[in-house]
Design a protein around this motif. Structure first.
Motif, PDB file in Angstrom:
ATOM      1  N   ARG A  42     -12.587 -18.816  14.767  1.00 40.09           N
ATOM      2  CA  ARG A  42     -12.269 -17.400  14.566  1.00 40.09           C
ATOM      3  C   ARG A  42     -11.784 -16.765  15.867  1.00 40.09           C
ATOM      4  O   ARG A  42     -10.856 -15.949  15.859  1.00 40.09           O
ATOM      5  CB  ARG A  42     -13.487 -16.658  14.028  1.00 40.09           C
ATOM      6  N   GLN A  44     -10.138 -18.263  18.245  1.00 35.44           N
ATOM      7  CA  GLN A  44      -8.771 -18.731  18.451  1.00 35.44           C
ATOM      8  C   GLN A  44      -7.804 -17.941  17.581  1.00 35.44           C
ATOM      9  O   GLN A  44      -6.725 -17.552  18.026  1.00 35.44           O
ATOM     10  CB  GLN A  44      -8.684 -20.221  18.117  1.00 35.44           C
ATOM     11  N   SER A  45      -8.199 -17.667  16.358  1.00 40.65           N
ATOM     12  CA  SER A  45      -7.358 -16.903  15.438  1.00 40.65           C
ATOM     13  C   SER A  45      -7.141 -15.475  15.934  1.00 40.65           C
ATOM     14  O   SER A  45      -6.019 -14.955  15.914  1.00 40.65           O
ATOM     15  CB  SER A  45      -8.013 -16.890  14.050  1.00 40.65           C
ATOM     16  N   VAL A  46      -8.209 -14.845  16.381  1.00 43.09           N
ATOM     17  CA  VAL A  46      -8.109 -13.473  16.880  1.00 43.09           C
ATOM     18  C   VAL A  46      -7.252 -13.423  18.142  1.00 43.09           C
ATOM     19  O   VAL A  46      -6.430 -12.529  18.303  1.00 43.09           O
ATOM     20  CB  VAL A  46      -9.520 -12.893  17.147  1.00 43.09           C
ATOM     21  N   ALA A  48      -4.830 -15.389  18.916  1.00 43.37           N
ATOM     22  CA  ALA A  48      -3.429 -15.563  18.510  1.00 43.37           C
ATOM     23  C   ALA A  48      -2.869 -14.258  17.957  1.00 43.37           C
ATOM     24  O   ALA A  48      -1.725 -13.890  18.247  1.00 43.37           O
ATOM     25  CB  ALA A  48      -3.320 -16.673  17.475  1.00 43.37           C
ATOM     26  N   ARG A  49      -3.674 -13.540  17.175  1.00 42.21           N
ATOM     27  CA  ARG A  49      -3.222 -12.266  16.635  1.00 42.21           C
ATOM     28  C   ARG A  49      -3.071 -11.228  17.732  1.00 42.21           C
ATOM     29  O   ARG A  49      -2.138 -10.433  17.713  1.00 42.21           O
ATOM     30  CB  ARG A  49      -4.193 -11.747  15.567  1.00 42.21           C
ATOM     31  N   ASN A  50      -3.982 -11.215  18.701  1.00 38.53           N
ATOM     32  CA  ASN A  50      -3.906 -10.274  19.803  1.00 38.53           C
ATOM     33  C   ASN A  50      -2.674 -10.526  20.663  1.00 38.53           C
ATOM     34  O   ASN A  50      -2.112  -9.591  21.229  1.00 38.53           O
ATOM     35  CB  ASN A  50      -5.154 -10.333  20.685  1.00 38.53           C
ATOM     36  N   ALA A  52       0.169 -11.883  19.538  1.00 37.69           N
ATOM     37  CA  ALA A  52       1.401 -11.870  18.742  1.00 37.69           C
ATOM     38  C   ALA A  52       2.304 -10.727  19.154  1.00 37.69           C
ATOM     39  O   ALA A  52       1.871  -9.588  19.251  1.00 37.69           O
ATOM     40  CB  ALA A  52       1.074 -11.775  17.256  1.00 37.69           C
TER      41      ALA A  52
END
Length: 59
Positions: A42, A44-46, A48-50, A52
């Motif tokens: 999670r 890593q996902s956040v 990546a979104r931050n 983007a």
């Protein structure tokens, strides 16, 4: 209960380097496996979104 010195109210954006540290530590402690849905995944996902749409790496 005494008030602690932690900044639990302050929020800092998850960075890719912080997510990488978390994921690396998880992988080391679990024999190289980072489970889907785990805190490390999670993070890593956040991260990546931050990141983007931001170009700060000079590429």
């Amino acid at each position: 209960m005494a008030k602690s010195n932690s900044n639990s109210g302050a929020r800092t954006a998850m960075t890719p380097s912080a997510a990488a540290r978390i994921q690396g530590a998880t992988a080391r402690s679990t024999g190289g496996i980072v489970a889907k849905g785990s805190f490390a995944a999670r993070a890593q996902s956040v991260a990546a979104r931050n990141g983007a749409g931001k170009s700060g790496n000079g590429k």
